[in-house]
Design a protein around this motif. Structure first.
Motif, mmCIF file in Angstrom:
data_model
loop_
_atom_site.group_PDB
_atom_site.id
_atom_site.type_symbol
_atom_site.label_atom_id
_atom_site.label_comp_id
_atom_site.label_asym_id
_atom_site.label_seq_id
_atom_site.Cartn_x
_atom_site.Cartn_y
_atom_site.Cartn_z
ATOM 1 N N GLU A 219 12.786 -92.143 24.434
ATOM 2 C CA GLU A 219 12.483 -91.514 25.727
ATOM 3 C C GLU A 219 12.627 -89.995 25.657
ATOM 4 N N ARG A 225 5.899 -89.649 23.678
ATOM 5 C CA ARG A 225 5.571 -90.214 24.991
ATOM 6 C C ARG A 225 4.163 -89.844 25.416
ATOM 7 N N ARG A 273 9.518 -95.879 30.769
ATOM 8 C CA ARG A 273 10.864 -96.062 30.230
ATOM 9 C C ARG A 273 10.746 -97.039 29.056
#
Ligand code: NQM
Length: 360
Positions: A219, A225, A273
């Protein structure tokens, strides 16, 4: 004045959520969603003024009613209440929250308990598919006590066996929604699959990862991401899910060779997440990719699969998830077919009472 809404809070597998009877919530979807946002405390990263747990895995709702399907006892609608946005989504199903649905339906009098165990046939409204949950009911009463352990939950509870019937393509229309067992998206080889949950499998090594990274490390990796999100947006359209920028599907599962004796190792973005374990239907989709030819899973498996009944062990950040599968080889089509997926979960009633709806 606050309004009292009958509600149970349950742990279902490795998730936690609010369980309601449909008759206790507004029929109008928009009004219902407004109530749920207020009851869970969204949008707010801490959900401090509501019952949500400030994480996608603990910001979930199950709505139960007598079934509209003649092969099921009850209908189950799953809703994901987004923590930091005013959004409630029915675009995905949840197999963890599903684990609490059988006990809830029995305790609320929608299904009569048998003497030892009670099979509850559940019509999952998000996808239209049916699951059968075997709930332990000694002397005709639900029990939560037992010896079953699942990774990601401390202690042990009563086992709930869940069998999934015909879930292939339940969200995207087909098992391989792009028509291929592997595709190249933005120069990365992926497998897009839907055996109960739309999932995109990606090889961790293609992102310079070992696959053993913790959810917190993944994360914190902004570059990772954004690459994963940009592949997800493209995959969503290819998987017949349309514009997925505000949807919680498809899930993005980084796969790598197993580390602890399983068949495959995973780290799953759900989708922003990273899951502390892996979703139930998410793991069924990953396990299915393991038994089908030509997928990117076959590049990292500990061993190759033969047909028959088998247990597929999927590793995740807090342990392992075992999916029982029955697979046969259709020699005419030169392909494997999955006939059954089953797994073990546990659940526990944590609180029963009224959730208090604040005045607007
Ligand atoms: O895949 C998390 C969970 C889930 C969903 C998620 C689930 C499933 O662990 O069936 O259970 O992937 O959003 O509850």
């Amino acid at each position: 004045m606050q309004q009292a809404i009958p509600c149970s809070i349950m742990r279902g597998g490795t998730s936690k959520g609010l369980y309601f009877l449909a008759k206790d919530l507004p029929e109008d979807k928009q009004q219902r969603n407004q109530w749920l946002l207020r009851l869970l405390g969204s949008p707010d990263v801490r959900q401090i003024d509501g019952l949500g747990g400030a994480h996608p895995l603990t910001s979930k709702v199950a709505i139960i009613s007598p079934s509209t399907h003649n092969d099921a006892d009850i209908d189950y609608l799953f809703l994901q209440v987004v923590v930091d946005k005013a959004e409630v989504s029915d675009a995905q199903n949840c197999g963890n929250i599903l684990a609490g649905v059988g006990p809830f339906a029995i305790e609320q009098g929608l299904v009569s308990a048998k003497q030892e165990s009670t099979d509850v046939r559940i019509h999952m409204l998000n996808t239209g598919a049916i699951a059968v949950a075997r709930v332990p009911t000694p002397q005709g009463k639900v029990t939560y006590q037992g010896d079953a352990q699942i990774d990601g939950v401390p202690g042990s509870s009563a086992p709930i066996l869940i069998d999934f019937l015909d879930i292939a393509g339940s969200s995207c229309g087909s098992l391989f929604p792009t028509g291929n067992s592997r595709d190249r998206i933005q120069n990365t080889m992926v497998t897009c699959i839907d055996n109960g949950m739309p999932v995109v499998l990606l090889r961790a090594e293609d992102f310079g990862l070992s696959g053993a990274e913790s959810p917190a490390e993944l994360e914190a990796n902004q570059a990772l991401r954004s690459s994963i999100e940009s592949i997800r947006l493209e995959a969503g359209t290819l998987m017949n899910l349309g514009d997925v920028s505000n949807k919680t599907v498809p899930k993005m599962s980084l796969i790598s060779p197993p580390l602890k004796g399983g068949l495959i190792n995973t780290r799953t973005f759900i989708p922003h997440r990273v899951h502390e374990a892996i979703g139930v239907l998410g793991s069924v989709s990953v396990a299915t990719a393991c038994v089908l030819q030509g997928t990117v899973a076959s590049d990292v498996l500990a061993q190759h699969i033969a047909e028959g009944a088998m247990e597929i062990v999927v590793e995740h950040p807090t342990g392992q998830f075992t999916v029982e599968m029955e697979v046969s080889n259709n020699s005419d089509l030169n392909e494997f077919q999955v006939h059954r997926a089953a797994l073990l979960r546990t659940a526990r009633l944590l609180m029963r009472g009224d959730a208090m709806l604040a005045e607007e």
